[in-house]
Motif scaffolding. Sequence first.
Motif, PDB file in Angstrom:
ATOM      1  N   ASN A   1      34.523  45.979  54.324  1.00  0.00           N
ATOM      2  CA  ASN A   1      34.251  45.019  55.574  1.00  0.00           C
ATOM      3  C   ASN A   1      35.497  44.001  55.513  1.00  0.00           C
ATOM      4  O   ASN A   1      35.910  43.597  54.766  1.00  0.00           O
ATOM      5  CB  ASN A   1      33.021  44.076  55.195  1.00  0.00           C
ATOM      6  CG  ASN A   1      31.738  44.690  55.910  1.00  0.00           C
ATOM      7  OD1 ASN A   1      31.805  44.528  57.068  1.00  0.00           O
ATOM      8  ND2 ASN A   1      31.035  45.191  55.204  1.00  0.00           N
ATOM      9  N   GLY A   2      35.887  44.117  56.923  1.00  0.00           N
ATOM     10  CA  GLY A   2      37.219  43.350  57.182  1.00  0.00           C
ATOM     11  C   GLY A   2      36.917  42.621  58.285  1.00  0.00           C
ATOM     12  O   GLY A   2      36.037  42.920  59.271  1.00  0.00           O
ATOM     13  N   LYS A   3      38.171  41.694  58.844  1.00  0.00           N
ATOM     14  CA  LYS A   3      38.113  41.258  60.222  1.00  0.00           C
ATOM     15  C   LYS A   3      38.196  42.296  61.453  1.00  0.00           C
ATOM     16  O   LYS A   3      37.724  41.859  62.528  1.00  0.00           O
ATOM     17  CB  LYS A   3      39.043  40.075  60.346  1.00  0.00           C
ATOM     18  CG  LYS A   3      38.514  38.957  59.810  1.00  0.00           C
ATOM     19  CD  LYS A   3      39.703  37.592  59.905  1.00  0.00           C
ATOM     20  CE  LYS A   3      39.038  36.341  59.686  1.00  0.00           C
ATOM     21  NZ  LYS A   3      39.998  35.501  59.889  1.00  0.00           N
ATOM     22  N   ARG A   4      38.871  43.277  61.253  1.00  0.00           N
ATOM     23  CA  ARG A   4      38.904  44.219  62.266  1.00  0.00           C
ATOM     24  C   ARG A   4      38.989  45.594  61.470  1.00  0.00           C
ATOM     25  O   ARG A   4      38.870  45.818  60.445  1.00  0.00           O
ATOM     26  CB  ARG A   4      40.184  43.852  63.019  1.00  0.00           C
ATOM     27  CG  ARG A   4      41.434  44.248  62.069  1.00  0.00           C
ATOM     28  CD  ARG A   4      42.779  44.112  62.859  1.00  0.00           C
ATOM     29  NE  ARG A   4      43.702  44.351  61.872  1.00  0.00           N
ATOM     30  CZ  ARG A   4      45.137  44.183  62.094  1.00  0.00           C
ATOM     31  NH1 ARG A   4      45.591  43.346  63.221  1.00  0.00           N
ATOM     32  NH2 ARG A   4      46.143  44.497  61.150  1.00  0.00           N
ATOM     33  N   GLY A   5      39.016  46.712  62.443  1.00  0.00           N
ATOM     34  CA  GLY A   5      38.785  48.062  61.845  1.00  0.00           C
ATOM     35  C   GLY A   5      39.923  48.557  61.403  1.00  0.00           C
ATOM     36  O   GLY A   5      39.787  49.784  60.546  1.00  0.00           O
ATOM     37  N   ALA A   6      40.847  48.522  62.016  1.00  0.00           N
ATOM     38  CA  ALA A   6      42.421  49.304  61.359  1.00  0.00           C
ATOM     39  C   ALA A   6      43.312  48.102  60.584  1.00  0.00           C
ATOM     40  O   ALA A   6      43.097  47.141  60.772  1.00  0.00           O
ATOM     41  CB  ALA A   6      42.894  49.751  62.642  1.00  0.00           C
ATOM     42  N   MET A   7      43.898  48.808  59.629  1.00  0.00           N
ATOM     43  CA  MET A   7      45.150  48.246  58.858  1.00  0.00           C
ATOM     44  C   MET A   7      44.726  46.967  58.475  1.00  0.00           C
ATOM     45  O   MET A   7      45.275  45.686  58.780  1.00  0.00           O
ATOM     46  CB  MET A   7      46.372  48.119  59.840  1.00  0.00           C
ATOM     47  CG  MET A   7      46.857  49.229  60.289  1.00  0.00           C
ATOM     48  SD  MET A   7      48.720  49.165  60.830  1.00  0.00           S
ATOM     49  CE  MET A   7      48.092  48.821  62.682  1.00  0.00           C
ATOM     50  N   ASN A   8      43.460  46.889  57.618  1.00  0.00           N
ATOM     51  CA  ASN A   8      42.859  45.726  57.341  1.00  0.00           C
ATOM     52  C   ASN A   8      42.803  45.681  55.786  1.00  0.00           C
ATOM     53  O   ASN A   8      43.129  46.466  55.182  1.00  0.00           O
ATOM     54  CB  ASN A   8      41.385  46.087  57.516  1.00  0.00           C
ATOM     55  CG  ASN A   8      40.576  44.991  58.127  1.00  0.00           C
ATOM     56  OD1 ASN A   8      40.875  43.536  57.889  1.00  0.00           O
ATOM     57  ND2 ASN A   8      39.431  44.903  58.953  1.00  0.00           N
ATOM     58  N   ILE A   9      42.987  44.197  55.516  1.00  0.00           N
ATOM     59  CA  ILE A   9      42.739  43.793  54.160  1.00  0.00           C
ATOM     60  C   ILE A   9      41.215  43.481  54.083  1.00  0.00           C
ATOM     61  O   ILE A   9      40.988  42.908  54.928  1.00  0.00           O
ATOM     62  CB  ILE A   9      43.525  42.399  53.972  1.00  0.00           C
ATOM     63  CG1 ILE A   9      45.109  42.868  54.000  1.00  0.00           C
ATOM     64  CG2 ILE A   9      43.357  42.304  52.319  1.00  0.00           C
ATOM     65  CD1 ILE A   9      45.754  43.825  53.333  1.00  0.00           C
TER      66      ILE A   9
ATOM     67  N   HIS B   1      41.384  32.352  53.565  1.00  0.00           N
ATOM     68  CA  HIS B   1      41.111  32.424  54.822  1.00  0.00           C
ATOM     69  C   HIS B   1      40.298  33.440  55.667  1.00  0.00           C
ATOM     70  O   HIS B   1      40.100  33.425  56.898  1.00  0.00           O
ATOM     71  CB  HIS B   1      42.517  32.197  55.595  1.00  0.00           C
ATOM     72  CG  HIS B   1      43.586  33.189  55.172  1.00  0.00           C
ATOM     73  ND1 HIS B   1      43.423  34.452  55.948  1.00  0.00           N
ATOM     74  CD2 HIS B   1      44.508  33.419  54.272  1.00  0.00           C
ATOM     75  CE1 HIS B   1      44.241  35.448  55.256  1.00  0.00           C
ATOM     76  NE2 HIS B   1      44.874  34.838  54.464  1.00  0.00           N
ATOM     77  N   ARG B   2      40.198  34.311  54.733  1.00  0.00           N
ATOM     78  CA  ARG B   2      39.545  35.571  55.270  1.00  0.00           C
ATOM     79  C   ARG B   2      38.113  35.157  55.134  1.00  0.00           C
ATOM     80  O   ARG B   2      37.105  35.415  56.427  1.00  0.00           O
ATOM     81  CB  ARG B   2      39.732  36.840  54.510  1.00  0.00           C
ATOM     82  CG  ARG B   2      41.075  37.254  54.551  1.00  0.00           C
ATOM     83  CD  ARG B   2      41.213  38.590  53.975  1.00  0.00           C
ATOM     84  NE  ARG B   2      42.732  39.017  54.024  1.00  0.00           N
ATOM     85  CZ  ARG B   2      43.582  38.580  52.795  1.00  0.00           C
ATOM     86  NH1 ARG B   2      42.975  38.251  51.855  1.00  0.00           N
ATOM     87  NH2 ARG B   2      44.733  38.941  53.151  1.00  0.00           N
ATOM     88  N   ALA B   3      37.474  34.668  54.233  1.00  0.00           N
ATOM     89  CA  ALA B   3      35.842  34.128  54.288  1.00  0.00           C
ATOM     90  C   ALA B   3      35.663  33.418  53.147  1.00  0.00           C
ATOM     91  O   ALA B   3      36.462  33.018  52.331  1.00  0.00           O
ATOM     92  CB  ALA B   3      34.956  35.418  54.053  1.00  0.00           C
TER      93      ALA B   3
ATOM     94  N   ASP C   1      40.606  49.090  67.148  1.00  0.00           N
ATOM     95  CA  ASP C   1      39.553  48.184  67.238  1.00  0.00           C
ATOM     96  C   ASP C   1      38.939  48.009  68.708  1.00  0.00           C
ATOM     97  O   ASP C   1      37.994  47.587  69.109  1.00  0.00           O
ATOM     98  CB  ASP C   1      39.975  46.908  66.996  1.00  0.00           C
ATOM     99  CG  ASP C   1      40.329  46.824  65.513  1.00  0.00           C
ATOM    100  OD1 ASP C   1      39.459  46.914  64.456  1.00  0.00           O
ATOM    101  OD2 ASP C   1      41.686  46.465  65.241  1.00  0.00           O
TER     102      ASP C   1
ATOM    103  N   GLU D   1      31.161  35.995  59.325  1.00  0.00           N
ATOM    104  CA  GLU D   1      30.602  34.903  58.350  1.00  0.00           C
ATOM    105  C   GLU D   1      29.761  33.847  59.316  1.00  0.00           C
ATOM    106  O   GLU D   1      28.837  33.297  59.059  1.00  0.00           O
ATOM    107  CB  GLU D   1      31.639  34.017  57.610  1.00  0.00           C
ATOM    108  CG  GLU D   1      31.122  32.948  56.979  1.00  0.00           C
ATOM    109  CD  GLU D   1      32.121  32.583  55.945  1.00  0.00           C
ATOM    110  OE1 GLU D   1      33.250  33.036  55.738  1.00  0.00           O
ATOM    111  OE2 GLU D   1      31.711  31.886  54.706  1.00  0.00           O
TER     112      GLU D   1
ATOM    113  N   VAL E   1      56.558  45.177  51.008  1.00  0.00           N
ATOM    114  CA  VAL E   1      55.697  43.863  51.643  1.00  0.00           C
ATOM    115  C   VAL E   1      56.325  42.687  50.839  1.00  0.00           C
ATOM    116  O   VAL E   1      56.721  41.671  51.412  1.00  0.00           O
ATOM    117  CB  VAL E   1      54.556  44.284  51.641  1.00  0.00           C
ATOM    118  CG1 VAL E   1      53.726  42.876  52.314  1.00  0.00           C
ATOM    119  CG2 VAL E   1      54.124  45.490  52.714  1.00  0.00           C
TER     120      VAL E   1
END
Lengths: 777, 268
Positions: B172-180, B243-245, A712, A767, B33
């Motif tokens: 689309n996630g909160k960051r670019g790598a290793m994302n849910i 908690h993600r959106a 990132d 958001e 996990v």
Amino acid sequence: MNEAKTLPFEKKAIGKSPWRVDGIGLVTGTAKFTDDIFLKNMLHAKILGSPHAHARILEIDTTAAEKLPGVVIVLTYKNVPRVPHTTAGQGYPEPSPYDTFMFDTKVRFVGDRVACVAAETPEIAEQALKLINVKYEALPAVFDVREAMKEGAPIIHDEPDADGIHDRKHNIAAHYDVEIGNLANGLKEADFVFEEEFETQYAQHCALEPHVCIGYLDDNHRIVLRTATQVPWHARRIVAQCLQIPVNQIRVIKPRIGGGFGSKQEVLLEDLCALITVRTRRPVKIEYTRREEFIASRTRDPSIVKMAIGVKKDGTFTAIDQRVTSWTGGYGGHSLTLLTNVGSKTLPFYHCKNVRFWGDSVYTNLPVTGAYRGYGATQGAFAMEQVMDMIANKLGIDPIELRKKNHIQKGETNPVFAALGEGKEGHDNPIESCGLDECIDRAAAAIGWNTKHRRYQKRDPNAKIKRGIGMACLMQGSGIAGIDMASARIKMNEDGSFNLLMGATDLGTGSDTILAQIAAQVLGVTTDKMLTYSSDTDMTPFDKGAYASSTTYVSGGAVKKAAEACRDKILKVAAEMLKEDVANLRCENAKVVSKSGKEVPFPNIISRSLYGQNQFQIEGEASHVSYVSPPPFAAHFAEVEVDTETGQVRVVDYVAAVDCGVAINPKLAEGQVEGAVMNGLSYALCEEMVFDELGRMLNPSFFDYRLFTTVDAPKIKTILVETYEPSGPFGAKSIAEIGINGPLPAIANAIYDACGVRMKKAPFTPERVLAAILAGK
Amino acid sequence: MFYQPNVIEEALGLKAELKDGGTFIAGGTDVVVLMNHGKAAPENFIDLTHIPELRAIHRHDGALELAGNVTYAQAGKLPVRCLALASLSVGGPGIRELGTLAGNLASASPAGDGSTALLALDAEVELTSVRGARRLPLDKFFLAYRKTALAVDEMITKITVPTTYRSDWSKNGKRGAMNISIVAAAVAITPKKETRIALASVAATPIRCYKAEKFLTENGLNAGTIRQAAEIVRTEIRPITDHRASADYKVHLSGVMVRRLLENLVKA
């Protein structure tokens, strides 16, 4: 322009980036962290955390847990001393309320300590926690500082024996109010008044190594605590206080540390380890899980910062009013100083005759906040530097020019320094080095400010993905003036090497290396001749600990003085040997050299001193305290891309220029800046602890709490702007924290430049950005 | 017990015997996990990584046949755009070397990247047990939150994917790598010009947006219909706030993502 070009010394061991003194051990895995030792008969302890955000413990029944085979001891409020204290590892007396007990009959946040079990294995300890029967009376809880201050809100600290709480009826742990000049008059003089409110979020340090402590008894039955701490001496003092035993019964050893960022400026496990080891006469280990690290260690204090700035049309400031309300969580460690630091690291930055700083640090039933890189300055810069951008836009001047016109300069001071000290009046702080203008100019050139700022939108007003650029200026401090003390001892060995024994705490920053370089520079040897050993309360002299950007500056000052004392003794012996006057001698290349060309190598000198004539151990010891805290200065620039349809913000370029004084070790200095910038980018764009309506954290794992990864990382360019700070060791200042303060305001200003919306609440999640864009339409 | 069969028949025999007491493990990137989070505690593992034929990829006319252990890393190299992109968006390189597409289907995560891409591609799964094999279209496979059509003794032995679809993927996630993902979307156009739209993280399972698909199939693909279809997508899904959106943001984002993906497909 570059003040550092004419230094009063020649860089030899400093100004280079040698291998870290602990580098080989770290990369080959032989370095021993706290948890890397295995002691015979060691117990494993686990902590029972409260499921309630606010509750009274009516009864605890530990019988079943105690009966479980393998359980050795269970601690609760019933069988430990009740001593009000603070877990904040600060200088004594701590400027934090004594509102914490080893265990209390009340719990104040989800995860608060209820009991602790030590057992033969961690699994048994874990199982025993489930057998502890606790009867709670749930109490109304409060999670927002605005609600917590209201009349009739639940009172979180109603225990009569807590001490130092400002106003417990309104949950105010700490309060401060100071005015310089006349704010009301200043606001009247203004042509424009900018009134804005900003809010930041809960976040955790996420050091790779969690809090971990191993306690055991030494041969003489003294307690040894091997612990991941930034504050070995404060830990020793606070454990002695909690257990009501003398300090001489405790030795604290700090091994290699896997990062702290402020979270380990706190005594969270050491008291339990010490008590269990004393009661059971066995070694014990406690290690936080990642979940506990999130909910039960320490976090960044969210803050609401209200600004009112009066400004003349020409960009002169007539008044600055800063009001801060911050979350201290269930307990008040660092509450007062985190609060005042918001002002003390932002208000003296700009010229203004009428200034008021006021605020409250408020209890809620959320996790406890504490020291975190930036320490209030992060929150302050977010507010101040966005308002600067707003003013520049309104007045139609370049944000760079507004800063250059108003920022503090070399040779100046600001009354705020003396008015806002460490929770009390501080010290005047005349600025003797300031390379900020050079920082601004070089960073602006590197990112192409002049061709980009306010220009992107004119190129393609219809683009859905918009570009923008923003900047922010920053200052921090170097240690806490008049409070922080450090000491060091250097002794010479017969091969001409030296033991450098120092209190300073390397928590992964590389300070052992930097301090070794400082000593090596004084003694005229290469850095590898310094054998460093740091942070052992039995073996090394005192140090305040690694916090407040103090190690290079304050501990470095102590090391330099100790090295000079050692050098003087070397020269004295050499003078006898060479039959020369001391004034004609100097240390160079591991030899003493005279002006007349005579020389004697170090091994010969120490050999004579240890085995020959006038025998004594050549050594030097010194302490250092500074009554100024010279600020490092920085200019940060961010270029972003905002997707106006999704709210996604991508940082495409980032430039951080920092005035670090003289860079003792340029690579480590750059590393601190890059690490802090990444830390700040992550905080600005994605990190956020999220809670449900009962105060439970919804994302207490790396699976759900998102940190920036290397992938990132945008392009980050670091520019070290060297100045010479006369009060620092070889002109150095400290720069561990300052870099984290830039991304919030620089990115917020870039988002504004891109799409005209002001991000007043962090983090800038897609958001939140989208909502701001839609609201602005 | 940790069983390591070498042939499919042996694995199926073990599963038939152990039933719920036996858990298939390939990369372990989901089940381990879950175990770490205390959400699963399997008694027995049946390791599938020692069965070479489960790694095979066969090409038939217009379709790929991926055996049960094909990894994300393998799928990332396939000439099926949305599947390859989705596979490369999973975790980091280490996870992609271990994690398998079939495992992603079987764990039925609502955020499953591979599952969503396969849904848009009208993939079919072959489910095999000691009782025999059956084929099932993927849109009949996901039943409810983390529930699938797999019987207690069945294994996913094959996934069939057409190579004749044009497709695309976005996450689309909160960051670019290793994302849910906050939302992930896959779109495809069949050789008969029918549209497929699949979304992750907006329902209890990865889902198809049938109404929007039907609208586009009936009205053709152009800038106007795409915009309308995106609106239909927004009405078709009912994600939850987490908690993600927020739910509202996920709805909005889904519309934007589907519209952009389709616009790009039409342009290409």
